[in-house]
Design an enzyme around this catalytic site. Structure first.
Site, mmCIF file in Angstrom:
data_model
loop_
_atom_site.group_PDB
_atom_site.id
_atom_site.type_symbol
_atom_site.label_atom_id
_atom_site.label_comp_id
_atom_site.label_asym_id
_atom_site.label_seq_id
_atom_site.Cartn_x
_atom_site.Cartn_y
_atom_site.Cartn_z
ATOM 1 C CE LYS A 270 -1.841 23.206 5.810
ATOM 2 N NZ LYS A 270 -1.216 22.368 5.417
ATOM 3 C CB VAL B 87 -2.449 28.328 -0.689
ATOM 4 C CG1 VAL B 87 -4.178 27.340 -1.034
ATOM 5 C CG2 VAL B 87 -3.169 28.559 0.858
ATOM 6 N N GLY C 136 -1.203 22.622 -1.470
ATOM 7 C CA GLY C 136 -0.030 21.262 -1.844
ATOM 8 C C GLY C 136 1.214 21.673 -2.372
ATOM 9 C CE LYS D 285 -4.513 23.579 2.911
ATOM 10 N NZ LYS D 285 -5.367 22.757 3.241
#
Lengths: 366, 366
Positions: free
Chosen positions: B102, B129, B131, B202
């Site tokens: 990220k 973002v 997971g 994110k």
């Protein structure tokens, strides 16, 4: 890309409106322009009165499917025939099909999938489950690297609206159902929703994408067991206000839960009024909200939620499917293997149950 | 499809294990077989000791990127350089890149997007973002027919774990943080998480996909305002136990909320400790759970939730991206238009605030 829309009900009207009023917003950076090429309705005079362009209207949907002037078919008529045949003919002719018709997919999915695969014609139906909530595509593509074990969800807004109103307003089923009809949340003949057929159809579609197997929707248990001589009633039709109130005293909410999991013997699937802990997000999914939960390895558990019905929200999924067709995005099942026949679901084994004052046994989820 | 994996940390190890142990399960019906072609690590001896195949190991990631024996690059090293250059070189050479990084996307996304678009090389970063939670692809593709207005979410598991433990266990920040480090929920230097940098990165990525604009991550406000002489501290570093307890008395939970919305002047974005109603699903998103909510027209509001971190869960997204590359699935931005430069975010205007005993002003969400 010349688009034919079959059906101008609550979803069809929104799709038609978007295609007419904002075609530029539906054009992907790498996709074709979209043009509304025809609209099939039952009653042309009524459609004209509702403001639809007369030049595009026909009452012969088969002509739009066969016409050399249409490239993609959007089937929003609902129900079994003629939708089934129109979709099959379009797919056989190599015309991509987008539909929101959960009945036709749940009942004839294997046959329609085979027709689509035969010559690689895209067949997309994201709108069939959860309205506009992205769920089928994410399960098929984004979760493709997982072994998925279980799915559960609240997938019917009408029944969830009724159960929620009974609990919060302390009113009996028949009263709330009558109001829901007036408010447009329930149909004149509500049996498809309240007896669990709609939820069972959606579960069949979820199972197809998550577990790679079409189920026979008629084989999915929809009636809870019940003590005494009478069998349980299907869907939410046997849920009494005293049951709901007694459940609430135990921190449980009665919800119509569609659930399926894999076993070595096949797929266990049911649509049952269930007693869900109010400590769980599923138990607190109220009103017309939908929530679909998926468990797998290595992902763990993920959930998708939002308004699962309504013409405007559902049009989001239909239009995104159209854009995906324009971008060569393939079918809703993405890279999943073919599933070729409908098999019977296995009924769930007895689990912990909450027995309401009516004698109905609600499976407990906590 | 010969896959090179750069980095063998918590996510890399799971991706490598899947590619070695179950390549058949990663093969789409219409996709190529996947072969692990190389692994770049910092310390080869340690990787061998951890059971990785010596013949595939190298400490020269640039060689794997340049090698004629690799088709796809999976970048899981994290951080800025050399990840940035390795990704850029791979994309320029026409090798698709999958990453979970990220930081590098948030800081160099415009440049990397341009490199990918220049010759149509797929660039995928779903794992960056949430997971394994499917969220970026669904926003870019499934919600493509909407005008999206606002995004908000809990996107950092470490800070949510700490805030949740403070509230439920009644323990101060420093104590819980120390325990979280021991349990592996926080890094030795936790500043990236607790000061809100990770959440801001994110948010930049979510905003890119939802609103079509790269933001400068440094421009995103991360510190709340505070009464008195001292400015507020960034992220959750200024959240005191008395603040959390006083908020709970008003049915509010302090959560680190990443939020953005569109205005005619630009994009308002912030990552602020906020006082969220416990009646909202966002306020009840506890522990290491993530939840991302998106508002748009015609969709209304939809949410994606699940475990947003951990090597195994995150590998689900990396592997699905690899499968998508194999199926010619394009880039994570799907049909969205190009975004060519990073602009500054607009700071949010004052809204209703909950003032904690520490003097910190928490924006209220209810």
């Amino acid at each position: 890309m010349r688009v034919a829309v079959l059906g101008a009900g609550s979803v069809g009207r929104e799709v038609i409106r978007a295609l007419m009023e904002r075609p530029d917003t539906l054009r992907a950076a790498d996709g074709p322009a979209m043009v509304l090429a025809g609209i099939a309705v039952r009653d042309i005079a009524r459609a004209v009165a509702a403001g639809m362009p007369e030049a595009l209207l026909t009452d012969a949907p088969a002509h739009l499917v066969a016409s050399p002037d249409t490239d993609v078919i959007v089937e929003l008529m609902g129900g079994d025939e003629p939708a089934r045949t129109l979709i099959a003919v379009a797919l056989a002719a190599g015309k991509p099909v987008v539909t929101a018709n959960k009945h036709v997919i749940a009942h004839h999915g294997a046959e329609l999938e085979a027709a689509a695969r035969r010559n690689g014609t895209p067949f997309r139906f994201e709108a069939a489950v959860g309205g506009g909530i992205p769920v089928l595509g994410p399960i098929a593509a984004d979760l493709a690297a997982n072994e998925l074990h279980a799915i559960r969800g609240i997938v019917n807004g009408t029944t969830n609206f009724i159960l929620t109103a009974m609990r919060f307003d302390g009113r009996p089923y028949a009263d709330v159902l009558a109001d829901a009809k007036v408010a447009g949340y329930a149909e004149a003949d509500p049996s498809g929703d309240v007896e669990g057929h709609d939820a069972a159809n959606k579960l069949v579609i979820l199972v197809r994408l998550a577990f790679g197997q079409w189920l026979d929707p008629a084989s999915i248990q929809r009636a809870p067991s019940r003590s005494g001589a009478d069998p349980g009633l299907p869907g939410i039709t046997g849920v009494s206000l005293p049951d709901i109130e007694a459940a609430a005293d135990q921190n449980l909410a009665i919800k119509l839960v569609a659930a399926a999991h894999r076993t070595p013997d096949g797929i266990v699937a049911s649509v049952l009024p269930s007693a869900v802990s109010l400590d769980l997000p599923l138990g607190r999914t109220d009103g017309v909200l939908n929530r679909i939960e998926v468990d797998g390895t290595p992902i763990g558990s993920v959930a998708f939620s939002g308004h699962g019905a309504g013409g405007a929200a559902t049009s989001s999924a239909v239009l995104a499917d159209l854009m995906a067709v324009g971008r060569q995005g393939g079918s809703t099942w993405a890279g999943r293997s073919a599933a070729a026949s409908h098999k019977a679901a296995i009924a769930p084994s007895p689990v912990e149950a909450f027995i309401g004052p009516s004698g109905t046994a609600y499976p407990v989820i906590r």
